[in-house]
Design an enzyme around this catalytic site. Structure first.
Site, short mmCIF file in Angstrom:
data_model
loop_
_atom_site.label_atom_id
_atom_site.label_comp_id
_atom_site.label_asym_id
_atom_site.label_seq_id
_atom_site.Cartn_x
_atom_site.Cartn_y
_atom_site.Cartn_z
N CYS A 342 0.84 -1.20 0.00
CA CYS A 342 0.00 0.00 0.00
C CYS A 342 0.88 1.26 0.00
CB CYS A 342 -0.98 -0.02 1.17
SG CYS A 342 -2.38 1.11 0.90
N HIS A 434 -3.63 -5.18 1.02
CA HIS A 434 -3.36 -5.64 2.38
C HIS A 434 -3.86 -7.08 2.52
CE1 HIS A 434 -2.28 -1.72 3.99
NE2 HIS A 434 -3.36 -1.19 3.45
#
Length: 510
Positions: A342, A434
């Site tokens: 991310c 994630h």
């Protein structure tokens, strides 16, 4: 039973509210009770995406798993994601609605959110046999009581009995219990049914005289003394503990399958979010995970992870100031593995254009991946599925940055050769997803690649199941409640509310 409830408050932050709430949920569902967790307002950088695409705190997602129900936005209607010491992004019913200073939030916006929060709780109570609510911080934060929507404010409105959890390992738990109660108004005190001691080490009989005196002083009983149990800090709101590593290190675990271990260094970037991504690595026998903030700590690492962050540009500046950026560039040049997740993925790219999060404009990235990032106003919230390294992989996305991949190899595809997400160049990988390492087959394939690139004779265990380990942890939480708490008394509270005639403990709220 229908619509029963309980609020688990705490004498302090990190007293154990989250794990006690999860433990009660797991104990109840094992008794055949249909139960759901709830936290009206959560402040955390560790979040999760529900099936309907709503962002909630990971603690509530974990508690929902403990209750064996699907997490929804109803379970955490307000999520605050800090962007600095004084401001947070406000997420309402799973969607961001703006950025507010602490003064602006507590000065007015919080009061506006009270009715929506209460409505979510009542909807859950109309659906489930019991709702176990988690408080935040301490209910005795008298400076915030007027605008409280998560502790005694919600307890008063919903007529919920309250059990206060205290961490005895920190010391001073009797003073905390007494002082917490004595700083509440008579109306709030009437709902505080008693206490729950957490993290006790030693002979409980030595504690009992103090519990008797506490009962004499407050007229309230202690519902249990939970022993100190290692490795149960799963999905904390904020912190640096690697939850499953504690469980693996403290229990009997098979040695590494190969002759080598793998050392993983996680850069402890500012405003680090979803550091729980590395829990699945820590769950593997022979994988050693540690958080680092100095370049020399990368020297013996076989894999360096740059995790997610709520402040990508700030994290990039921090990496440069610390000398970690140069160390990452050297690693990439040497073919040594690096993984960006991310915000960490964004940092590894060529350029970041940010007029949303930091408003810094165009900033050069580390240039390790041929990717350009542009921050959009709309936040991407998704639960994607794909394929990587020949294995199915699931994840969740929470980001404003939009990646333009200009080269390199596909990291995650749709299984038909079309790239879905991320990028790979040599031994440098990056993805917005994630949770991907919780996919067991993909994690093993990824660790084999890392071991080969690092020259380590490490072999992933063939049977490590992250999901099974998580279930074992949740069952341990349920066992703690079942074995060390007065569950009959807790059940009466959930069904009937706080007992009548609880005495007032002076002086009360000022």
């Amino acid at each position: 039973m229908r619509g029963g409830g309980l609020l688990v408050a705490g004498t302090t932050s990190d007293a154990g509210k989250s794990v006690v709430t999860a433990g009660i949920c797991r104990w109840l569902v094992r008794q055949g009770v249909k139960v759901a967790p709830f936290k009206g307002q959560n402040m955390s950088l560790n979040s999760f995406v529900t099936r309907e695409g709503a962002e909630i705190g990971r603690a509530q997602a974990m508690q929902a798993q403990a209750a064996r129900v699907e997490p929804t936005a109803l379970m955490n209607p307000v999520l605050l994601k800090p962007g600095s010491d004084r401001s947070s992004q406000v997420v309402l019913m799973g969607k961001p609605v703006g950025e507010l200073s602490a003064r602006g939030y507590h000065g007015g916006r919080q009061k506006e959110l009270f009715e929506p929060v209460l409505a979510c709780l009542e909807e859950l109570r109309g659906t489930y046999d019991a709702v176990i609510c988690e408080g935040a911080g301490s209910p005795a934060e008298i400076n915030l009581r007027r605008t409280d929507i998560v502790n005694m404010g919600i307890a008063r409105a919903a007529k919920l009995p309250v059990v206060v959890v205290g961490d005895i390992d920190r010391g001073g738990v009797f003073a905390q219990f007494f002082g917490t109660t004595a700083l509440l108004s008579p109306e709030d005190q009437s709902l505080v049914a008693g206490y729950l001691v957490n993290k006790f080490r030693g002979d409980v009989s030595l504690l009992e005289p103090g519990l008797d005196m506490l009962h004499g002083l407050t007229g309230r009983r202690t519902f249990g003394v939970l022993p100190y149990a290692h490795g149960l800090g799963i999905d904390e709101e904020d912190g640096l503990r690697v939850s499953l590593r504690g469980a693996v290190r403290e229990s009997v675990v098979a040695p590494p399958v190969g002759t080598d271990v793998l050392r993983v260094a996680v850069c402890a970037v500012p405003l680090m979010s979803n550091f729980t991504d590395v829990d699945a690595l820590a769950a593997e026998p022979g994988v050693i995970v540690r958080f680092v903030d100095r370049p020399e700590e990368l020297a013996d690492a076989d894999l360096v992870v740059v995790p997610g962050t709520r402040g990508t540009v700030k994290a990039l500046a921090w990496l440069r100031e610390r000398g970690l950026a140069d160390a990452l560039v050297r690693r990439a040049a040497e073919g040594r593995p690096v993984l960006g997740i991310c915000g960490g993925f964004q940092v590894l790219g060529e350029r970041i254009e940010d007029e949303v999060e930091s408003k810094a404009g165009v900033v050069d990235g580390l240039g390790l991946l041929p990717v350009r990032i542009r921050f959009g106003v709309e936040k991407t919230l998704a639960r994607p599925v794909g394929e990587a390294l020949g294995e199915r992989v699931e994840g969740y996305e929470i980001h404003h940055g939009v990646a333009e991949v200009l080269g390199g190899d596909t990291f995650i595809s749709d299984g038909n050769g079309h790239g879905l997400e991320g990028c790979r160049v040599g031994s440098v990988w990056g993805t917005h997803w994630h949770g991907s390492l919780e996919s067991d087959g993909f994690r093993r394939a990824f660790l084999r690649e890392v071991a080969a690139a690092a020259g380590r004779r490490f072999v992933p265990a063939p049977d490590t199941s992250f999901g099974a380990l998580r279930e074992e942890q949740l069952d341990r939480l349920g066992d703690l409640i079942e074995e060390h708490a007065d569950t009959d008394a807790l059940l009466r509270l959930i069904e009937n509310g706080a007992p009548e005639g609880l005495p007032f403990v002076p002086p009360g709220a000022p």
